[in-house]
Design an enzyme around this catalytic site. Structure first.
Site, PDB file in Angstrom:
ATOM      1  CG  PHE A 168      40.318 -55.367  -1.786  1.00 63.99           C
ATOM      2  CD1 PHE A 168      39.683 -56.514  -2.211  1.00 63.99           C
ATOM      3  CD2 PHE A 168      41.620 -55.453  -1.321  1.00 63.99           C
ATOM      4  CE1 PHE A 168      40.337 -57.736  -2.161  1.00 63.99           C
ATOM      5  CE2 PHE A 168      42.280 -56.669  -1.264  1.00 63.99           C
ATOM      6  CZ  PHE A 168      41.646 -57.809  -1.683  1.00 63.99           C
ATOM      7  CD1 TRP A 203      34.496 -49.790   1.670  1.00 65.64           C
ATOM      8  CD2 TRP A 203      36.417 -50.916   1.969  1.00 65.64           C
ATOM      9  NE1 TRP A 203      35.511 -49.000   1.214  1.00 65.64           N
ATOM     10  CE2 TRP A 203      36.708 -49.654   1.383  1.00 65.64           C
ATOM     11  CE3 TRP A 203      37.465 -51.780   2.245  1.00 65.64           C
ATOM     12  CZ2 TRP A 203      38.009 -49.260   1.086  1.00 65.64           C
ATOM     13  CZ3 TRP A 203      38.758 -51.393   1.942  1.00 65.64           C
ATOM     14  CH2 TRP A 203      39.018 -50.143   1.370  1.00 65.64           C
ATOM     15  CG  HIS A 204      38.282 -55.373   2.764  1.00 62.59           C
ATOM     16  ND1 HIS A 204      37.775 -54.881   3.943  1.00 62.59           N
ATOM     17  CD2 HIS A 204      39.584 -54.974   2.721  1.00 62.59           C
ATOM     18  CE1 HIS A 204      38.714 -54.222   4.589  1.00 62.59           C
ATOM     19  NE2 HIS A 204      39.826 -54.255   3.873  1.00 62.59           N
ATOM     20  N   GLY A 205      35.176 -56.553  -0.633  1.00 56.99           N
ATOM     21  CA  GLY A 205      34.882 -57.297  -1.843  1.00 56.99           C
ATOM     22  C   GLY A 205      33.489 -57.878  -1.843  1.00 56.99           C
TER      23      GLY A 205
END
Length: 474
Positions: free
Chosen positions: A474, A328-330
């Site tokens: 993000f 999800w963050h990248g």
């Protein structure tokens, strides 16, 4: 447009709040919606239609699911399959759009690596601001309607306002509809709410501009030397600096979002609860980015079975959650490694370590003093060879063919330059500043301190030091 910019502070905000408070209460959602769309279009004019389309799609699907509920109650027909089809359609759309814009090139790269050549060309797409956040909000709304947790929002204006509210649109907190459902219909705007909202906003602004932006220079200086040239103390110093930067950057944004919401009459959920005071990674993740952790718990972990189906199933469910949290963050391997790093740490704590950490406050804090910078180093360095080298430097592992050029003398220079700022950041990580402000914000000395912090922040912004929020990536 970012909160820590002259355009936002002295153009957008004065005009918006003048119009917002001049609008009759029953029409303020329209003013907020228009203002939010303008705010988003200022930064992402080409993607405003994407967000508007997503609003219409999710509103339409939620209406169809709710109509199935009513028809089933009225006729007694089993419409479960139809409800599931509408839900599946919404999830395919929401996460399909997220995949295309955020992850498509990442998976194309994986495919090309497996094929041994670049057969599939990458697509030229930029990541729309806030797409991860508003996608999660809309998905949670449709899922909750499917679960019959509340009556569907019939007004598309109210639903669009919920999704696109500019304070939390770009980087959260991720607000569940139930938390603002009543306030979307009727909310009280009182002086004490405005006063507290302004207070929290100024605190967030000062955290971002005076702490996050300033301590960022420490990491930049370490990066200038390069991962091959630094020694072990410098590597740890740089990681502690980045750990402070990302905390005050994101915490500052969350405070500003909560403050702006409070001024308008909304109570947004708390997103941080002194995470750097945690004594274990388990406690840390109850305190860091609380709304994201809640989302994965409610919409991934529990639906997968949670801890109700045995230890092996629980471990598997947590593996999925943390792999997705990292992703999800990248769209890069270091984020997946970061998520799985915490999965391993949390499993070790759960089965072996946590009971020992809970017995000793000193041991717990020492443990986290080491764990936090390691985790943010993994999070921060996207180039895997460079990440491996940096971690080796942190633990003094010798590297063949590399020479340390940044010795103790240079480390002491960095420490003398940034040591006082790190000390201020350490105090800022504790509950003390906000506890003091909450107790005294109505007094004139506190107001004077806040005024000084505000104008110091403005001065730094005017000097050109306002960098974008890290979580915008993000």
């Amino acid at each position: 447009m970012v909160f820590s910019s002259m355009e936002f502070l002295f153009r957008f905000i004065p005009v918006f709040f003048l119009l917002y408070f001049a609008t009759r209460p029953q029409y303020r959602n329209v003013t907020l919606l228009i203002g939010s769309l303008i705010f988003y279009a200022y930064g992402e004019p080409m993607y405003i239609l994407l967000m508007v389309l997503s609003i219409f799609v999710n509103h339409f699907v939620s209406q169809r699911i709710y109509q199935c509920h009513l028809e089933q109650e009225r006729t007694g027909q089993d419409l479960q399959k139809r409800r599931k089809l509408w839900l599946a359609g919404a999830m395919v759309y929401n996460f399909g759009m997220l995949f295309v814009f955020k992850y498509l090139n990442f998976f194309i790269g994986i495919c090309n690596q497996l094929l041994g050549e670049e057969r599939i060309p990458e697509v030229s797409l930029t990541l729309p601001l806030g797409i991860s956040f508003y996608t999660f909000q809309m998905a949670s709304f449709v899922i909750d309607v499917y679960r019959r947790e509340y009556v569907v929002q019939k007004s598309i204006i109210n639903f669009a306002t919920y999704v696109s509210m500019f304070p939390q649109l770009i980087a959260g907190p991720i607000v569940n509809y139930r938390e603002v459902q009543a306030q979307l219909v009727k909310r009280d705007v009182e002086f004490r709410g405005i006063e507290w909202g302004v207070t929290i906003f100024v605190m967030g602004l000062s955290y971002k501009v005076l702490l996050a932006n300033k301590i960022a220079s420490l990491w930049n200086d370490v990066q200038t030397v390069g991962v091959y040239g630094i020694n072990t103390p410098t590597a740890w110093l740089g990681s502690w600096g980045y750990s402070m930067q990302i905390f005050f950057d994101f915490f500052g944004y969350s405070l500003m979002a909560i403050g702006l919401g409070r001024i308008m009459g909304f109570n947004f959920p708390v997103n941080f609860n002194n995470p750097y005071c945690a004594k274990s990674a388990t406690e840390f993740w109850r305190k860091w980015h609380i709304t994201l952790g809640r989302w994965f718990r409610e919409y991934v972990y529990i639906p997968l079975g949670g801890n109700r189906k045995g230890a092996a199933r629980m471990v598997g469910n947590l593996f999925v959650v943390w792999a997705l949290t990292g992703l999800w963050h990248g769209a890069n391997w270091n984020f997946i490694i970061w998520g799985l790093f915490f999965f391993v740490i949390l499993m070790v704590e759960k089965f072996f370590l946590l009971s020992h950490l809970q017995k000793s406050r000193f041991l717990g804090h020492l443990y986290m003093l080491i764990l936090i910078p390691i985790s943010w180093t993994i999070f921060n360095i996207t180039d895997l060879p460079a990440l491996g080298t940096y971690l080796c430097r942190m633990f003094g592992i010798p590297l063949a063919g590399s020479v340390v050029t940044h010795g103790m003398e240079q480390f002491l220079e960095l420490l003398l330059t940034y040591g006082w700022l790190l000390a201020v950041c350490v105090v800022g990580c504790t509950p003390l500043p906000l506890r003091w402000v909450k107790k005294y914000y109505k007094t004139w000395p506190c107001k004077l301190v806040l005024l000084v912090l505000f104008w110091l922040s403005v001065y730094q912004i005017a000097k050109g030091s306002n960098n974008p929020f890290l979580y915008f990536r993000f």
